[in-house]
Every structure is written in C-alpha cells, then in structure tokens.
Scaffold this motif. Structure first.
Motif, PDB file in Angstrom:
ATOM      1  N   GLY A 193       0.816  -1.213   0.000  1.00 39.09           N
ATOM      2  CA  GLY A 193       0.000   0.000   0.000  1.00 39.09           C
ATOM      3  C   GLY A 193       0.845   1.258   0.000  1.00 39.09           C
ATOM      4  O   GLY A 193       0.533   2.235  -0.691  1.00 39.09           O
ATOM      5  N   ALA A 194       1.942   1.255   0.752  1.00 43.81           N
ATOM      6  CA  ALA A 194       2.842   2.411   0.778  1.00 43.81           C
ATOM      7  C   ALA A 194       3.496   2.610  -0.588  1.00 43.81           C
ATOM      8  O   ALA A 194       3.667   3.745  -1.056  1.00 43.81           O
ATOM      9  N   THR A 195       3.854   1.523  -1.244  1.00 43.68           N
ATOM     10  CA  THR A 195       4.453   1.614  -2.584  1.00 43.68           C
ATOM     11  C   THR A 195       3.442   2.155  -3.583  1.00 43.68           C
ATOM     12  O   THR A 195       3.778   3.012  -4.423  1.00 43.68           O
ATOM     13  N   ILE A 196       2.214   1.675  -3.501  1.00 46.46           N
ATOM     14  CA  ILE A 196       1.164   2.177  -4.403  1.00 46.46           C
ATOM     15  C   ILE A 196       0.978   3.669  -4.190  1.00 46.46           C
ATOM     16  O   ILE A 196       0.877   4.440  -5.155  1.00 46.46           O
ATOM     17  N   GLY A 203      -4.613   8.595  -0.938  1.00 46.02           N
ATOM     18  CA  GLY A 203      -4.171   8.850   0.432  1.00 46.02           C
ATOM     19  C   GLY A 203      -5.261   8.574   1.442  1.00 46.02           C
ATOM     20  O   GLY A 203      -5.019   8.003   2.507  1.00 46.02           O
ATOM     21  N   ILE A 204      -6.479   8.967   1.103  1.00 51.37           N
ATOM     22  CA  ILE A 204      -7.610   8.719   2.007  1.00 51.37           C
ATOM     23  C   ILE A 204      -7.863   7.221   2.141  1.00 51.37           C
ATOM     24  O   ILE A 204      -8.096   6.721   3.237  1.00 51.37           O
ATOM     25  N   ILE A 205      -7.792   6.515   1.039  1.00 48.02           N
ATOM     26  CA  ILE A 205      -8.053   5.080   1.082  1.00 48.02           C
ATOM     27  C   ILE A 205      -6.931   4.338   1.811  1.00 48.02           C
ATOM     28  O   ILE A 205      -7.179   3.494   2.674  1.00 48.02           O
ATOM     29  N   ILE A 206      -5.686   4.671   1.511  1.00 46.45           N
ATOM     30  CA  ILE A 206      -4.557   3.926   2.070  1.00 46.45           C
ATOM     31  C   ILE A 206      -4.219   4.344   3.498  1.00 46.45           C
ATOM     32  O   ILE A 206      -3.923   3.512   4.352  1.00 46.45           O
ATOM     33  N   TYR A 207      -4.247   5.650   3.776  1.00 45.57           N
ATOM     34  CA  TYR A 207      -3.871   6.143   5.105  1.00 45.57           C
ATOM     35  C   TYR A 207      -5.044   6.752   5.853  1.00 45.57           C
ATOM     36  O   TYR A 207      -4.861   7.517   6.791  1.00 45.57           O
TER      37      TYR A 207
END
Length: 153
Positions: A99-102, A137-141
């Motif tokens: 997720g961080a890479t995406i 950003g909202i979805i991942i973090y």
C-alpha cells in the motif's frame, strides 16, 4: 514519549508495571547517591500508592532527567530516555508495504494519465486525474489506519 510532568498525560492512570518501574528508577537514583535511604523509602511508598502519572511527577521533579522515567504514549511501556521525543503515532498503510508503494506511485500515475488524457482528448478536464493523489491517500492512510496501527502492535 511522555513524562510525568506532561499535562496531557498527568491524569492517565498508572499500571502496576509503571509503578514498579518508577520505584526501580528511584532505586537507581538512590544508588547514585541522589536520595538518602529515608527519602527513597518515602518516595517508593508514594510511587506504589500513586494512581495517576501526575502523582509521580513530584517524586522525580528534583532528579535529573536520566533518573526520571519516560513512557511511550501509545503503550505506556518504559522507553529509552535517550530516544528522541516523538508524539506522532506510527500509522500502518492499508496493504502494508505494498500500500505504501502504491501511494508513492500514484502521483506519477496521475501525471501520466494527465498527459495521456490531454493529448488524446482535452487538457480542459485532464487535471481531474490529480484527484487520484488525495483519494489514494484517504483510502490507504485514512481513518482506519489508526485502528490498524493499534491492532498490529
């Protein structure tokens, strides 16, 4: 890390482990000659009877910082005194390292889509691809990241 004098955490209840750690730190101060045996006994009794972190503050207020215990705000576990102060919780992205890479690649993907849509269509609306960055950003973090960081510790 939070010390006993921090007003944000002064009303936080102590665990048995924190009380015993405070007594151990007082013992270290006694071993260094900073406390007399009588002072140590009085402070140790107070530390064992303390309910909140604020009640421990007076026991360490006249001792050097190295003798005063400091705790990690997230877990309340003793932390290294030499560690840098940080109040920012560790956030785990959705999907972990993937997720961080995406998230790191999303701005580049948005630029690529911006130019492709602009050349094949019109640049008038191609800027909308940049909305992928905050959306990812909202979805991942997003808000659930707080719960993920608590669960994984």
């Amino acid at each position: 890390m939070v010390d006993y004098a921090d007003p944000q955490w002064s009303s936080a209840r102590l665990s048995d482990r924190e009380r015993e750690d405070a007594v151990q730190r007082l013992s270290v101060a006694r071993g260094e000659g900073r406390l007399t045996p009588e002072e140590f006994e009085a402070r140790a009794r107070s530390a064992r009877a303390a309910v909140t972190r604020g009640e421990l503050d007076p026991l360490f207020s006249d001792l050097p910082v190295a003798a005063a215990p400091r705790y990690d705000a997230g877990q309340g576990a003793p932390a290294s005194v030499a560690a840098p102060e940080s109040r920012t919780p560790r956030v785990r992205p959705l999907g972990g390292p993937i997720g961080a890479t995406i998230m790191a690649l999303v701005p580049f993907i948005a630029v690529l889509l911006f130019f492709l849509a602009g050349y094949w269509g019109s640049f008038a609306w191609s800027w909308l691809w940049f909305l992928l960055v905050p959306l990812a950003g909202i979805i991942i973090y997003g808000p659930a990241a707080e719960y993920r960081s608590r669960d994984k510790r």
